[in-house]
Write a protein that holds these residues in place. Structure first.
Motif, PDB file in Angstrom:
ATOM      1  N   LYS A 196       0.832  -1.206   0.000  1.00 40.84           N
ATOM      2  CA  LYS A 196       0.000   0.000   0.000  1.00 40.84           C
ATOM      3  C   LYS A 196       0.867   1.256   0.000  1.00 40.84           C
ATOM      4  O   LYS A 196       0.563   2.250  -0.674  1.00 40.84           O
ATOM      5  CB  LYS A 196      -0.918  -0.018   1.226  1.00 40.84           C
ATOM      6  CG  LYS A 196      -1.999   1.054   1.220  1.00 40.84           C
ATOM      7  CD  LYS A 196      -2.883   0.956   2.467  1.00 40.84           C
ATOM      8  CE  LYS A 196      -3.668  -0.326   2.484  1.00 40.84           C
ATOM      9  NZ  LYS A 196      -4.603  -0.385   3.650  1.00 40.84           N
ATOM     10  N   LYS A 233       2.541   2.074  -3.380  1.00 40.49           N
ATOM     11  CA  LYS A 233       1.584   2.401  -4.440  1.00 40.49           C
ATOM     12  C   LYS A 233       1.067   3.836  -4.343  1.00 40.49           C
ATOM     13  O   LYS A 233       0.266   4.264  -5.177  1.00 40.49           O
ATOM     14  CB  LYS A 233       0.408   1.417  -4.397  1.00 40.49           C
ATOM     15  CG  LYS A 233       0.789   0.014  -4.842  1.00 40.49           C
ATOM     16  CD  LYS A 233      -0.324  -0.996  -4.616  1.00 40.49           C
ATOM     17  CE  LYS A 233      -1.421  -0.884  -5.622  1.00 40.49           C
ATOM     18  NZ  LYS A 233      -2.418  -1.962  -5.490  1.00 40.49           N
ATOM     19  N   LYS A 234       1.523   4.570  -3.339  1.00 38.52           N
ATOM     20  CA  LYS A 234       1.070   5.960  -3.186  1.00 38.52           C
ATOM     21  C   LYS A 234       1.456   6.779  -4.413  1.00 38.52           C
ATOM     22  O   LYS A 234       2.608   6.782  -4.859  1.00 38.52           O
ATOM     23  CB  LYS A 234       1.695   6.579  -1.935  1.00 38.52           C
ATOM     24  CG  LYS A 234       1.149   6.023  -0.625  1.00 38.52           C
ATOM     25  CD  LYS A 234       1.827   6.684   0.568  1.00 38.52           C
ATOM     26  CE  LYS A 234       1.284   6.134   1.890  1.00 38.52           C
ATOM     27  NZ  LYS A 234       1.985   6.729   3.061  1.00 38.52           N
ATOM     28  N   LYS A 235       0.497   7.505  -4.947  1.00 39.25           N
ATOM     29  CA  LYS A 235       0.734   8.294  -6.160  1.00 39.25           C
ATOM     30  C   LYS A 235       1.570   9.540  -5.886  1.00 39.25           C
ATOM     31  O   LYS A 235       2.065  10.171  -6.821  1.00 39.25           O
ATOM     32  CB  LYS A 235      -0.607   8.680  -6.784  1.00 39.25           C
ATOM     33  CG  LYS A 235      -1.412   7.480  -7.274  1.00 39.25           C
ATOM     34  CD  LYS A 235      -2.729   7.898  -7.909  1.00 39.25           C
ATOM     35  CE  LYS A 235      -3.500   6.678  -8.408  1.00 39.25           C
ATOM     36  NZ  LYS A 235      -4.793   7.063  -9.028  1.00 39.25           N
ATOM     37  N   THR A 236       1.737   9.878  -4.614  1.00 45.57           N
ATOM     38  CA  THR A 236       2.515  11.077  -4.275  1.00 45.57           C
ATOM     39  C   THR A 236       4.017  10.834  -4.359  1.00 45.57           C
ATOM     40  O   THR A 236       4.803  11.780  -4.328  1.00 45.57           O
ATOM     41  CB  THR A 236       2.165  11.549  -2.851  1.00 45.57           C
ATOM     42  OG1 THR A 236       2.365  10.458  -1.939  1.00 45.57           O
ATOM     43  CG2 THR A 236       0.705  12.008  -2.782  1.00 45.57           C
ATOM     44  N   SER A 252       7.618  10.256  -5.923  1.00 40.75           N
ATOM     45  CA  SER A 252       8.219  10.716  -7.173  1.00 40.75           C
ATOM     46  C   SER A 252       8.861   9.558  -7.926  1.00 40.75           C
ATOM     47  O   SER A 252       9.140   8.494  -7.350  1.00 40.75           O
ATOM     48  CB  SER A 252       9.284  11.781  -6.888  1.00 40.75           C
ATOM     49  OG  SER A 252      10.361  11.218  -6.153  1.00 40.75           O
ATOM     50  N   THR A 253       9.125   9.775  -9.212  1.00 37.49           N
ATOM     51  CA  THR A 253       9.687   8.715 -10.056  1.00 37.49           C
ATOM     52  C   THR A 253      11.148   8.411  -9.729  1.00 37.49           C
ATOM     53  O   THR A 253      11.693   7.428 -10.223  1.00 37.49           O
ATOM     54  CB  THR A 253       9.579   9.106 -11.541  1.00 37.49           C
ATOM     55  OG1 THR A 253      10.206  10.377 -11.733  1.00 37.49           O
ATOM     56  CG2 THR A 253       8.123   9.173 -11.970  1.00 37.49           C
ATOM     57  N   THR A 256       3.546  -6.771  -8.674  1.00 36.19           N
ATOM     58  CA  THR A 256       3.143  -5.426  -8.237  1.00 36.19           C
ATOM     59  C   THR A 256       4.317  -4.697  -7.593  1.00 36.19           C
ATOM     60  O   THR A 256       4.577  -3.525  -7.883  1.00 36.19           O
ATOM     61  CB  THR A 256       1.977  -5.514  -7.240  1.00 36.19           C
ATOM     62  OG1 THR A 256       0.851  -6.122  -7.891  1.00 36.19           O
ATOM     63  CG2 THR A 256       1.576  -4.131  -6.739  1.00 36.19           C
ATOM     64  N   ARG A 286       6.213  -1.333  -9.189  1.00 38.48           N
ATOM     65  CA  ARG A 286       6.298  -0.070  -8.455  1.00 38.48           C
ATOM     66  C   ARG A 286       7.749   0.326  -8.164  1.00 38.48           C
ATOM     67  O   ARG A 286       8.108   1.501  -8.249  1.00 38.48           O
ATOM     68  CB  ARG A 286       5.509  -0.169  -7.152  1.00 38.48           C
ATOM     69  CG  ARG A 286       4.011  -0.151  -7.332  1.00 38.48           C
ATOM     70  CD  ARG A 286       3.557   1.105  -8.061  1.00 38.48           C
ATOM     71  NE  ARG A 286       3.820   2.312  -7.276  1.00 38.48           N
ATOM     72  CZ  ARG A 286       3.918   3.527  -7.795  1.00 38.48           C
ATOM     73  NH1 ARG A 286       3.818   3.713  -9.100  1.00 38.48           N
ATOM     74  NH2 ARG A 286       4.148   4.578  -7.016  1.00 38.48           N
ATOM     75  N   ALA A 302       9.029   1.790 -11.303  1.00 36.86           N
ATOM     76  CA  ALA A 302       8.398   3.081 -11.569  1.00 36.86           C
ATOM     77  C   ALA A 302       8.967   4.176 -10.670  1.00 36.86           C
ATOM     78  O   ALA A 302       8.941   5.359 -11.031  1.00 36.86           O
ATOM     79  CB  ALA A 302       6.885   2.976 -11.367  1.00 36.86           C
ATOM     80  N   LEU A 303       9.489   3.762  -9.506  1.00 37.52           N
ATOM     81  CA  LEU A 303      10.060   4.727  -8.559  1.00 37.52           C
ATOM     82  C   LEU A 303      11.574   4.838  -8.689  1.00 37.52           C
ATOM     83  O   LEU A 303      12.234   5.417  -7.831  1.00 37.52           O
ATOM     84  CB  LEU A 303       9.678   4.327  -7.125  1.00 37.52           C
ATOM     85  CG  LEU A 303       8.169   4.322  -6.826  1.00 37.52           C
ATOM     86  CD1 LEU A 303       7.890   3.758  -5.437  1.00 37.52           C
ATOM     87  CD2 LEU A 303       7.577   5.711  -6.953  1.00 37.52           C
TER      88      LEU A 303
END
Length: 668
Positions: free
Chosen positions: A79, A82-85, A87-88, A115, A119, A122-123
């Motif tokens: 969880k 997966k936070k959209k806040t 940054s990449t 998953t 993520r 993506a980060l």
């Protein structure tokens, strides 16, 4: 001046039933042999690690549970990432390797691992070693063993690159996933000795492979100290076993005759238990004990039958080399040995290779020691699967095959997992049956095999069958049927659409029809309470062997059709030679034998409900065959009806899953 190479790396695991944890602990132990220092933590122990600042390589070992969900002890971590806040470049400093455990018999294979990896990348995190996707459907070791073999070189390479600072430590050759699920590859990568004349104990012939050629795993370090105290602890309170003791009010046998499984319906009286409020689609756990005869056999094998009422004291071995060692949380204090083996340990579990390796040290006969070494070795993977894993032999059955093996009690506690409750779907609605809870089950039968001279029943279903002892198809409540320990399962998404106008399709052969009986009972009451409401179209695809032997809930289902609650009932009979449709006889060649065949016959209506009317599809039942076949059939339907290719059809079906409009309640 050469740079100093750090030897530290981090291991993080998420595990539901202990397999991922066991692998992670094995890596931590073996690290010392490679001159490395491992820091081991569970993903929910966030106080013990900090990925935001971690510079060392991180190894993730994670399993998947339920319908592609993370294990309970990985939920918060997943969880969080997966936070959209975020940054990449949040994890641009991080390099990782990942081993995901899953089972291709279920949907969303290795979804938790996928998953986490998605993520992490993506980060900004970078991979330093190939990702492994291990399939319990064919044997985890097919992927796990070679993945572990290459891990050490990869860790040392990552550490060396970090230290040298000559090359960007987070960049390296491209890596691809390691997922060995092809059966041909699995066979060639495994032990290929001839099976002719071989048995589990194989005590009659010469060794297949020279001992020096066997890759036998390292001995798992012992970590528990167990003592028995002579006190009378026969009066035990099972406060760790269940939430409620619910009385069985009624038991009905739903099937008749030979050639079909024995199916039973139990009605529980929940009127005095307000915490047992449920909705159709919910499931609950039944807590069952190990079989008394098997517990006695285990006590006898351990030489402890005269100490079964002694109190068990379990503590950590102060000298253990096991990283993160803990006394199992599922062993409460002040219990008897009898209680431990009856309610705490899964003595029917299939022993892992690490357990077999530990048994070697307690086996006196040279030939039997050698055979155990073969079975737990890399070269013995095929025979381990053939003689232990595939037939589902228990530790007691394995010990029977190796009579000179005398393990201590502490070894069983270290290697046997927690006795898990068995889940069942509610087959009723509180609206129609207030204060009652129905569930249905088949009595599971395990046939005799090489390591099991006599067949046996499933643990929970056999126990329930013995409890009610149905001498006749109906057992009245006057027989004072006993209570059983049950607990509602959380996080259910297998529910009716909240909008009454949404159409839905149900696929549930055999006992898979159970939750749909609750759905239809609920819908029946909703129609009575909302006579002016618009209700969506309802379909049920049911299947069984014979019309007159195992057509479960036939009268009730046909009653739902008559009353208009169920618009379409499509039934398949796989073993009936002839089927009547009106006044016409349909031959076995033309008629649909299984639920997926009936789905194909009605592909146009199915497509319209799912893709044009935003309807829902529910599937309940066997994961290994039926659920796979239904899934493949749905892909085929989408391909032909929408005129798209395989990949596009799979994406469309995946979209229905994402929208929670394609839901499964399946089991292996």
């Amino acid at each position: 001046m050469p740079c100093e190479v750090n030897t530290r790396f981090v291991i993080l695991y998420g595990s539901q039933k202990g397999q991922a944890q066991s692998i992670a602990e094995g890596i931590a132990v073996e690290a010392e042999d490679h001159g490395l220092v491992a820091e081991l933590s569970c993903l929910n122990q966030s106080e013990k690690y900090n990925l935001e600042k971690e510079k060392a390589p991180v190894v993730f070992i994670v399993s998947t549970t339920g319908d592609g969900e993370p294990p309970d002890n990985a939920l918060q971590f997943v969880k969080g990432i997966k936070k959209k806040t975020l940054s990449t470049d949040h994890y641009k400093h991080l390099c990782y390797a990942l081993l995901a455990l899953g089972d291709t018999n279920y949907a969303n294979f290795c979804n938790c691992g996928k998953t986490i990896e998605r993520r992490l990348q993506a980060l900004g995190a970078k991979q330093f070693y190939v990702t492994g996707y291990a399939d319990d459907g064919v044997g985890l070791e097919v992927v796990v063993d070679p993945w572990l073999e290459g891990l050490w070189k990869a860790i040392k390479g990552a550490l060396s690159k970090m230290a040298s600072d000559k090359v960007d430590p987070l960049k390296g050759p491209s890596v691809r996933a390691l997922a060995i699920t092809d059966s041909k590859y699995a066979r060639t990568a495994s032990y290929s000795a001839s099976d002719e004349g071989t048995t589990l104990s194989d005590d009659g012939g010469a060794p297949h492979v020279p001992l020096s050629s066997l890759n036998v795993p390292a001995l798992p370090p012992p970590y528990l100290h167990v003592s028995l105290q002579d006190v009378d602890s026969r009066e035990q309170v099972r406060n760790d076993v269940a939430d409620e003791d619910i009385p069985i009010e009624r038991a009905i046998q739903l099937t008749t005759g030979d050639l079909v499984k024995t199916s039973l319906l139990l009605e529980l009286d929940t009127s005095a238990y307000p915490t047992m409020t449920y909705l159709p689609g919910d499931s609950f756990d039944v807590f069952c004990p190990n079989r008394a005869t098997e517990v006695e056999d285990m006590l006898c094998r351990l030489g402890l039958q005269d100490k079964k009422h002694h109190q068990v004291h379990v503590s950590l071995n102060k000298d253990t080399k096991k990283k993160g060692a803990q006394v199992p949380s599922y062993i409460p204090p002040s219990i008897s040995l009898l209680y431990l083996l009856t309610w705490c340990l899964e003595i029917r579990t299939v022993p892992k290779k690490a357990f077999l390796r530990a048994l070697v040290e307690h086996t006196g006969d040279t030939v039997q020691r050698r055979r155990l070494q073969e079975l737990c070795s890399k070269q013995g993977a095929t025979e381990y699967n053939q003689y232990v894993r595939d037939p589902g032999l228990s530790i007691l059955e394995v010990l029977t095959a190796f009579p000179s093996c005398s393990p201590p009690l502490c070894l069983l506690i270290e290697h046997l997992p927690k006795l898990q409750p068995r889940p069942y779907s509610a087959a009723s609605s509180c609206l129609k049956h207030p204060g009652k809870l129905h569930f249905v089950f088949n009595v599971v039968e395990f046939s005799a095999c090489s390591g099991r001279p006599v067949g046996r029943r499933g643990l929970c279903t056999g126990w329930l069958f013995d409890l009610i002892n149905p001498g006749k198809p109906k057992c009245s409540g006057s027989h004072a049927l006993p209570k059983i320990h049950v607990s509602l399962r959380p996080k259910c998404s297998f529910r009716l659409p909240s909008d009454l106008s949404v159409p839905f399709v149900m696929v549930g052969p055999g006992t898979g029809v159970a939750p749909f009986i609750g759905f239809l009972q609920q819908r029946e009451k909703e129609r009575q309470d909302n006579p002016e409401a618009v209700f969506g179209e309802t379909w049920l695809f049911f299947g069984c062997r014979y019309r007159d032997r195992d057509y479960l809930f036939r009268e009730e289902l046909e009653g739902f059709v008559t009353s208009g609650v169920l618009d379409h009932l499509k039934v398949s009979f796989s073993r009936d030679e002839l089927e009547m449709e009106g006044n016409e006889v349909t031959t076995s060649v033309a008629r649909p034998r299984y639920v997926q065949h009936n789905l194909l016959l009605h592909r146009q209506q199915i497509t319209e409900i799912l893709l044009k009317k935003n309807g829902c599809l529910y599937v309940c039942g066997d994961a290994k065959n039926m659920a796979k076949d239904v899934n493949d059939t749905l892909i085929e339907i989408i391909k032909t009806q929408l005129q798209v290719d395989q990949l596009e059809a799979m994406k469309t079906l995946a979209g229905l899953r994402e929208e929670k409009r394609y839901l499964q309640d399946i089991w292996g």
